[in-house]
Design an enzyme around this catalytic site. Structure first.
Site: not given
Length: 102
Positions: A29, A32
């Site tokens: 991600c 992230c």
């Protein structure tokens, strides 16, 4: 404090005491990966905040239990009680303000 990682087995112990920010994330991600260094800084600079990271790919049961639908998802706990949640990236100052006001 350094960041700590949690699994389904030790999650409840990690959030049991004090103010804890849980970052539900995945290695793949991009947002992230952007928020990761920000959380590391917050953990180092704020002794009163523990930052716990939970990999959703490895701990799907926790993600389901806490209703995680998008990542990064941040939850704030005070003595094991969830007091706030949000998804997505935030700049460091806004994130610290959000955590401390939760």
């Amino acid at each position: 404090m350094p960041l700590v990682y949690a699994t389904a087995d030790d999650f409840k112990d990690k959030i049991a005491k004090g103010r804890v920010v849980v970052d539900f994330y995945a290695d793949w991600c991009a947002p992230c990966r952007m928020i990761g260094p920000v959380l590391e800084q917050i953990a180092r600079e704020n002794e009163d905040i523990l930052v716990v990271k939970v990999n959703v790919d490895e701990n799907q049961s926790l993600a389901v239990e806490y209703g995680i639908r998008g990542i990064p998802a941040l939850l704030v706990f005070n003595d094991a009680k969830q007091v706030a949640s949000r998804a997505g990236f935030m700049p460091k100052d806004a994130l610290v303000d959000w955590i401390k006001s939760a």
